[in-house]
Design a protein around this motif. Structure first.
Motif, PDB file in Angstrom:
ATOM      1  N   LEU A 214       6.596 -10.638  15.415  1.00  0.00           N
ATOM      2  CA  LEU A 214       6.223 -11.187  14.107  1.00  0.00           C
ATOM      3  C   LEU A 214       4.730 -11.025  13.847  1.00  0.00           C
ATOM      4  N   GLN A 215       3.962 -11.235  14.870  1.00  0.00           N
ATOM      5  CA  GLN A 215       2.518 -11.059  14.713  1.00  0.00           C
ATOM      6  C   GLN A 215       2.184  -9.627  14.335  1.00  0.00           C
TER       7      GLN A 215
ATOM      8  N   SER B 186       0.311  -6.015  10.049  1.00  0.00           N
ATOM      9  CA  SER B 186       0.391  -4.663   9.476  1.00  0.00           C
ATOM     10  C   SER B 186       0.547  -4.696   7.961  1.00  0.00           C
ATOM     11  N   GLN B 187       0.495  -5.875   7.394  1.00  0.00           N
ATOM     12  CA  GLN B 187       0.678  -6.067   5.945  1.00  0.00           C
ATOM     13  C   GLN B 187       1.982  -5.446   5.456  1.00  0.00           C
ATOM     14  N   GLY B 188       3.011  -5.707   6.186  1.00  0.00           N
ATOM     15  CA  GLY B 188       4.329  -5.307   5.710  1.00  0.00           C
ATOM     16  C   GLY B 188       4.713  -3.871   5.962  1.00  0.00           C
TER      17      GLY B 188
ATOM     18  N   PHE C 113       9.107  -0.873  14.025  1.00  0.00           N
ATOM     19  CA  PHE C 113       8.956   0.531  13.613  1.00  0.00           C
ATOM     20  C   PHE C 113       8.421   0.655  12.194  1.00  0.00           C
ATOM     21  N   TYR C 114       7.833   1.800  11.955  1.00  0.00           N
ATOM     22  CA  TYR C 114       7.445   2.147  10.587  1.00  0.00           C
ATOM     23  C   TYR C 114       8.655   2.767   9.917  1.00  0.00           C
ATOM     24  N   PRO C 115       9.098   2.234   8.828  1.00  0.00           N
ATOM     25  CA  PRO C 115      10.261   2.826   8.170  1.00  0.00           C
ATOM     26  C   PRO C 115       9.902   4.210   7.634  1.00  0.00           C
ATOM     27  N   ASP C 116      10.847   5.107   7.733  1.00  0.00           N
ATOM     28  CA  ASP C 116      10.602   6.466   7.237  1.00  0.00           C
ATOM     29  C   ASP C 116      10.494   6.438   5.719  1.00  0.00           C
ATOM     30  N   THR C 117       9.417   6.969   5.239  1.00  0.00           N
ATOM     31  CA  THR C 117       9.252   7.001   3.774  1.00  0.00           C
ATOM     32  C   THR C 117      10.034   8.188   3.228  1.00  0.00           C
TER      33      THR C 117
END
Lengths: 130, 973
Positions: free
Chosen positions: A74-75, A80-82, A125-129
């Motif tokens: 969560l941290q 990461s500002q979302g 993870f970073y969602p794939d844009t």
């Protein structure tokens, strides 16, 4: 032998906990524990995501460390500002204890017993844009 | 004086006039006792050798006589003035002197060159090379001299062969054999010698530490990957006989109170390796010998004949073997023909038959000089001629000494099994053709047997399952797995790669099988290995393919770099894998440093070593095994066994070494241990400690009986008492101290050491555990009055404990300060006064004149003084090596307390409990960690007086520091 039918007598047996079974570790796996400082573990995850170039990391926590694993995830997300997303999975890990007999006539077979503990595996993870 | 010096002096004095003296009247020689003695002293030498005076004559006395020239031919000068002089004789004597002097000045001694006669400004560079640079009058002499030296050189050269000849294989081996006559080499010696600082220890040449920096990387290897060590120097003793008879005789050596013994059910079945501390027969709890590990061979169907391997450290092997012989009543030495050893004793060249043609001879010698021709004979702990096997006629037990017969490698670390899994491959089956025809190799014979092959398949299966395990610590500790593997050189990677567990491979492994293996361990029948059989071992060793042959075969492969397709028949090796448990004590970092021991037949050492190294393991030396045991919290042998003979020897050696190092420093730069209040910086007088604590306890009891008041805390009382009676002299012959190894008592102590109600620690489980009170303590102490106990101490804040740091009892103010400020550094010791300073100065002044002559005599003086201090255990300590290092009170070293020591417990402001034997900053704990022994009496005394929440807090002080540091004491069972 495996079933925990007999109540363990602490005088007659010594209990030794074996290490929990792990899957082979990749570079982006983080096993969270309660001994290391929280900030250090958080920094390690951040390093992996930012400097390490990993698109996703996996945070694992077992038992008492589940809380901490969630906290770390969560941290990470908050800082990461979302940009980061979480996907949590829970599982049950089978733990093995060795019971070594202490009886003086040494006829006792050492016993093993298994018990279960909960674990959490959080994919950050970073969602794939698209 | 060394013999070289003596020779040099003789050479120098050769042309000096012989002591020409005025002939004294024979009467005066024996005129008085005083003179007679002096004459004996001065003339006793009878030549240039310096014999110490036999009688206790003081050094200055020797100087009194007017001694001139060289005391050749005996006969000192007459001490009394002659009454008359006859002119003729006197003149003749003087004439002789004058002629001798003239002779001496004309003749140059051979040691100096001709141009020594030249004044400095006339000397030129390279005069000895080019004689023309000399003035003409000296040329002839110089030329002659040069000729002479050239001849001498020629003679020397003829002795040593050319480098090429020296490096020829056979000669090289001969040279190697010569070099390991005293200290035997392990099979990996040459590999190690290129990379390690080697030490000669226990009759072996062992790698101590690598020449490169590796402290941290070795630790990292141990905790995350794999560290490899060659433990082949450990001695294996094999026992064969009926099971019950073996157990009956072995039970005399151990006690069940110390934990599982040789008879533990699981170990007897052969599924686990066990470890035990061996005592002299029937002497428990005194006279321990040391720790051994043992492994039973799996039972064969319908037979009670068993085989047992006992692995012992080379320092205790002799004692252990003799002890085993007595308990098994085995004393008849079996003279085995020992086929290999005799062959090796004969120099190869002589037993090469002459009639063989040259090429054939070459091949023969090549075969011979494979590993078996290398001297793998005898070992550092015995001479090659002593018998290695003993048999008993009454019990039928056979003892075999298998030292150096089995190679043992230790892999430490969680990835050690992945390293093994990559390196080793289960032996491939051999073809049908090979199966049918008889073969001299063992493997084809085995392939014919259906049962053996199925066993092999199952073992290989289990081994494959191991690959699915992530960490070595997940396995049941002590698991044994027998296996037959292919020659690992065949699968040697071209480049060094780090063996890592593979995710994909882990998923291939059957989950159910893995679970089964984890829970139950390796089933009994899979622990069987053919390594146990001597015939197979010898066969494998003899038929090893040489490196050269293997490379030739490789070069003939069609596709370069591919694997040899039919594995050569010789390339199957039986091995044993034995799991060794990691950290088992304490709560944190459990099973740290777990790993595998790999047992191989001899001769195959390097064949397995290099492939293991190519899997990216780190190699550790002796100092890493020390660190390994330190991080595990276990005592290391022989360092931490002060009650064993080997431990006592080790302590004496260590003291000598440290003292030597201390004395090498200039006196002004030495640490002044007297001022630091450190009585014994280089050793731990355990016996004295135990005795003093016993005395303290006795006095306390007496006092309590008298007054029944207990107002001050125990520690205070102790200090008080000690100040009242500052020099307790222990005179009565007392029992020897021993180390507490009784598990029940240890458990009790361990419970008492834990703070019961502090936060973070759960209250200890109270069931059957007596609470700590004076009654319990008294009853405990009646049993273990003279005991020491192994403790682990973790520092609370800062500080790094060192070797021989003192463990002290905090006084109440210290505890108060600690509870006020948890990060407090701890109290400070006030510098002590050096009483010996003035004494030393006086003695120096007096002895300065006599210094030169006393150099030789004080050794003998010390011999006479030889003070058996109370601390010296009577066990061993050969007096020869101690006395030369022990300073007698007459010859103190500045900065060290002379023997005998005053009371060790009460010397400082805090009462001493014990000493640290291993201390360092622990990378696994993240703080300073110390391991050592404390007196049980002292410990209980301290615990009683401490408040509940601060129970088990002690102070540690390094020998070179005045600061005390707080530490928490732990007793791990």
């Amino acid at each position: 032998m495996v079933e925990n039918t007999v109540e363990m007598d602490p005088v007659e047996y010594t209990l030794r906990k074996r290490l929990p079974w792990k899957l082979p570790k990749r570079r982006n796996d983080v096993y969270v524990n309660m001994k290391t400082d929280f900030r250090a573990q958080l920094a390690r995850c951040q390093k992996l995501l930012e400097g390490g170039g990993h698109r996703e990391i996996c945070v694992h926590g077992l038992g008492l460390a589940i809380n901490r694993a969630i906290n770390i995830a969560l941290q990470l997300q908050a800082s990461s500002q979302g940009a980061l997303q979480l996907a949590a999975n829970t599982s049950t890990v089978e733990l093995v204890d060795d019971l070594e007999p202490e009886d003086p006539d040494e006829a006792g077979e050492p016993m093993t017993r298994t018990r279960n503990n909960s674990a959490i595996h959080i994919k950050v993870f970073y969602p794939d844009t698209p | 004086m060394s013999s070289a010096k003596v020779k040099m002096r003789e050479k120098k004095m050769r042309n000096q006039p012989a002591s020409v003296q005025y002939p004294a009247s024979p009467l005066s020689m024996e005129s008085s006792a005083q003179n007679g003695q002096d004459a004996a002293v001065t003339g006793g030498g009878g030549g240039p050798s310096y014999m110490p005076p036999k009688e206790g004559s003081k050094p200055p006395q020797q100087q009194r006589g007017w001694v001139r020239g060289h005391k050749k031919g005996g006969g000192g000068y007459a001490k009394e003035m002659p009454k008359y002089i006859s002119a003729g004789a006197f003149a003749r004597a003087r004439a002789a002197e004058v002629s001798a002097m003239l002779k001496a000045i004309t003749k140059t001694t051979s040691s100096c060159h001709v141009f020594g006669a030249l004044p400095k400004h006339m000397r030129r560079r390279a005069m000895s090379h080019n004689t023309k640079r000399l003035p003409r009058r000296l040329r002839d002499a110089a030329y002659r001299m040069r000729e002479k030296s050239l001849q001498a050189k020629k003679k020397e050269q003829a002795k040593s062969k050319s480098r090429k000849a020296r490096r020829r294989h056979g000669n090289l081996l001969l040279e190697f054999n010569r070099r390991q006559r005293k200290n035997v080499w392990l099979e990996t010696h040459i590999w190690h010698a290129k990379r390690f600082h080697m030490v000669k220890k226990w009759g072996y040449c062992l790698g101590d530490r690598p020449t490169y920096k590796c402290y941290r990387s070795c630790y990292r290897a141990m905790s995350t990957h794999c560290l490899l060590q060659d433990l082949s120097y450990y001695c294996c003793i094999e026992l064969q006989g009926e099971e019950d008879k073996l157990l009956a005789s072995l039970s005399q050596l151990t006690s069940k109170e110390t934990g599982p013994t040789f008879a533990a059910a699981l170990c007897v079945s052969g599924r686990r390796q066990g470890s035990v501390v061996v005592y002299r027969a029937g002497h428990y709890p005194s006279q321990p010998l040391g720790p051994v590990t043992f492994l039973w061979r799996v039972r064969t169907q319908g037979s009670t004949h068993r085989q047992l391997w006992i692995w012992a450290h080379p320092t205790i092997k002799q004692d252990l073997v003799s002890e085993l012989q007595t308990v098994c009543q085995c004393c008849e030495a079996v003279v085995t023909p020992a086929p290999t050893s005799e062959q090796e004793l004969v120099p190869e060249k002589t037993h090469e038959a002459m009639q063989i043609s040259r090429t054939k001879r070459k091949r023969r010698s090549k075969d011979d000089q494979g590993p078996p021709a290398k001297k793998i004979l005898g070992d550092g702990t015995r001479s090659p001629t002593t018998p290695v096997s003993w048999k008993s006629s009454s019990t039928g037990i056979v003892i075999n000494d298998l030292t150096m017969e089995v190679v043992c490698y230790r892999l430490i670390g969680p990835q050690s099994h992945s390293v093994l899994a990559e390196t080793l491959e289960a032996a491939t089956d051999c073809d049908e053709i090979n199966k049918t025809q008889p073969s001299c190799f063992w493997w084809p014979e085995h392939c014919k047997d259906e049962g053996k092959m199925s066993l092999h398949q199952q073992q290989a299966d289990v081994f494959r399952t191991l690959k699915g395990i992530y960490s070595t610590g997940e396995l049941p500790s002590g698991t044994v797995l027998g296996l037959t593997v292919d020659d690992p050189r065949l699968t040697l990677p071209t480049k060094k790669v780090k063996a890592l567990p593979c995710v994909k491979r882990a998923q291939e492994v059957d989950e159910e099988k893995r679970r089964e293996l984890m829970l139950r361990g390796v089933p009994e029948r899979y622990c069987q290995s053919f390594l146990w059989e001597r015939s197979v071992r010898d066969n494998v060793t003899e038929n090893k393919i040489s490196e050269q042959e293997l490379n030739r075969m490789r070069s003939e492969v069609l596709v370069p770099g591919s694997r040899l397709s039919p594995t050569p028949l010789q390339g199957r090796v039986p091995i044993l894998l034995v799991h060794h448990p990691g950290k088992q004590v304490g709560h944190e970092m459990s099973s740290w440093g777990a790993g595998w021991d790999l047992l191989l037949p001899k001769g195959w050492g390097m064949a397995f070593w290099v492939p293991l190294v190519y899997r990216g393991v780190r190699i550790g030396g002796l100092n890493m095994s020390l660190k390994h045991s330190q991080n595990k919290g276990t005592p290391h042998f022989p360092d931490d066994y002060p009650d064993c003979p080997a431990g006592v020897r080790f302590q004496a050696e260590q003291e000598a070494e440290l003292l030597d190092k201390f004395r090498r420093r200039p006196p002004a730069k030495r640490t002044n241990y007297v001022k630091l209040g450190c009585l014994a910086p280089f050793r731990c007088p355990w016996q004295q400690l135990a005795e003093e604590w016993e005395l303290i306890m006795k006095e306390r009891e007496e006092r309590k009986g008298g007054s029944q008041t207990q107002t001050t805390t125990a520690a205070d009382t102790v200090t008080e008492e000690m100040t009242l009676y500052p020099d307790i002299t222990v005179t009565k012959p007392q029992s020897h101290f021993n180390v507490l190894r009784n598990r029940k008592s240890l458990k009790l102590l361990s419970g008492w050491c834990r703070p019961t109600t502090s936060k973070g620690q759960r209250p200890c489980r109270v069931r059957g555990v007596t609470t700590l009170d004076s009654a319990a303590v008294t009853s405990f102490l009646t049993e273990h009055r003279m005991s020491l106990v192994w403790v682990r101490m973790l520092l609370l804040s800062k500080g790094k404990p060192e070797l021989h740091a003192m463990v002290c009892v905090p006084v109440t103010e210290d505890i108060k300060q600690l509870s006020k400020d948890t990060d407090s550094c701890g109290p400070q010791e006030l510098p002590h006064r050096n009483h010996f300073k003035s004494k030393l100065k006086h003695s120096k002044k007096g002895s300065k004149k006599a210094a030169a002559s006393s150099l030789f005599s004080d050794k003998s003086e010390r011999k006479g003084v030889g003070n058996p201090s109370a601390s010296e255990p009577q066990l061993t300590t050969s007096p020869a090596d101690r006395k030369s290092f022990h300073q007698s009170s007459e010859d103190p070293i500045f900065g060290l307390w002379p023997d005998p020591l005053p009371s060790v417990t009460s010397h400082c402001s805090r009462v001493t409990l014990g000493w640290v034997t291993q201390g360092d900053f622990s990378l696994s704990a993240g703080c300073g960690e110390a391991l050592g022994f404390v007196s049980v009496a002292g410990l209980l005394n301290m615990l009683l007086s401490q408040p509940m929440e601060h129970r088990g807090i002690v102070l540690l002080r390094n020998p070179t520091s005045l600061y005390y540091r707080f530490a928490k004491i732990n007793i791990d069972v």
